[in-house]
Design a protein around this motif. Structure first.
Motif, PDB file in Angstrom:
ATOM      1  N   GLU A 124       6.027 -27.717  18.189  1.00  0.00           N
ATOM      2  CA  GLU A 124       4.926 -28.146  17.320  1.00  0.00           C
ATOM      3  C   GLU A 124       5.142 -29.586  16.826  1.00  0.00           C
ATOM      4  O   GLU A 124       4.206 -30.367  16.732  1.00  0.00           O
ATOM      5  N   GLU A 125       6.402 -29.918  16.499  1.00  0.00           N
ATOM      6  CA  GLU A 125       6.697 -31.273  16.043  1.00  0.00           C
ATOM      7  C   GLU A 125       6.506 -32.285  17.169  1.00  0.00           C
ATOM      8  O   GLU A 125       5.959 -33.375  16.965  1.00  0.00           O
ATOM      9  N   ASN A 165       2.756 -32.697  17.639  1.00  0.00           N
ATOM     10  CA  ASN A 165       2.156 -33.504  16.573  1.00  0.00           C
ATOM     11  C   ASN A 165       2.403 -34.999  16.802  1.00  0.00           C
ATOM     12  O   ASN A 165       1.522 -35.819  16.547  1.00  0.00           O
ATOM     13  N   THR A 210      -0.906 -37.659  18.597  1.00  0.00           N
ATOM     14  CA  THR A 210      -1.450 -38.642  17.663  1.00  0.00           C
ATOM     15  C   THR A 210      -1.468 -39.992  18.383  1.00  0.00           C
ATOM     16  O   THR A 210      -0.406 -40.591  18.588  1.00  0.00           O
ATOM     17  N   GLU A 258      -5.513 -35.587  15.774  1.00  0.00           N
ATOM     18  CA  GLU A 258      -4.910 -35.486  17.094  1.00  0.00           C
ATOM     19  C   GLU A 258      -5.984 -35.610  18.176  1.00  0.00           C
ATOM     20  O   GLU A 258      -7.181 -35.598  17.903  1.00  0.00           O
ATOM     21  N   LYS A 311      -3.165 -27.234  23.807  1.00  0.00           N
ATOM     22  CA  LYS A 311      -2.275 -27.307  22.650  1.00  0.00           C
ATOM     23  C   LYS A 311      -1.391 -26.075  22.554  1.00  0.00           C
ATOM     24  O   LYS A 311      -1.903 -24.969  22.689  1.00  0.00           O
TER      25      LYS A 311
END
Length: 163
Positions: free
Chosen positions: A18-19, A22, A26, A50, A80
């Motif tokens: 998830e990190e 992210n 972006t 995003e 995702k």
């Protein structure tokens, strides 16, 4: 004669998927992992959200010899937090398709990049392919080093910083 070139790389990052998602999803973060000599600038007004399928992003970049080139890409596929693909709509290549893949591992996430590209100008463009291939490799090597600093800082250093 169509000559599609390919570049693949992967890097293990010591973070949760998830990190990693992210960070990579972006668009503003792309400037952080692009070599300064490319003078990479995002021209599209972006918020901090995003990416999404159909998103168009305009850039200015100086890929070779300091010559400024406009580059427009489209995010053409988003899954995702596992993958996304961008493709050049217009820019320095005849074609450019970049697939980003994120694979969860016990000790982090494996980030894989697959770039398929074709040079412009037919046979004339292929004459300089070694120069372009070398440039692509150097861009991804720079990226690897920055990502290492951001996500895998030296555990022995008490002064680890992120970019």
């Amino acid at each position: 004669m169509k000559r599609v070139l390919q570049y693949n790389t992967e890097q293990l990052l010591s973070v949760a998927i998830e990190e990693a998602w992210n960070f990579f999803s972006t668009p503003k973060n792309l400037a952080l992992i692009t070599p300064p000599d490319l003078d990479f600038r995002i021209l599209t007004k972006l918020d901090d959200g995003e990416i999404y399928t159909g998103m168009i992003i305009n850039y200015m970049v100086r890929p070779l010899f300091g010559i400024p080139v406009r580059w427009k890409t489209e995010i053409c596929e988003v899954n995702k937090p596992f993958s996304f693909t961008d493709r050049q709509v217009s820019g320095p290549y005849k074609t450019w398709i970049h697939r980003h893949e994120f694979i969860k591992k016990d000790n982090g996430v494996l980030v894989k990049d697959e770039v398929r590209y074709e040079l412009p100008f037919g046979v004339l463009g292929n004459i300089g392919k070694w120069l372009v291939q070398n440039r692509v490799e150097k861009i991804f090597e720079y990226r690897r080093q920055i990502l290492q600093r951001i996500f895998n800082p030296d555990p022995g250093s008490q002064h680890s910083h992120t970019a």
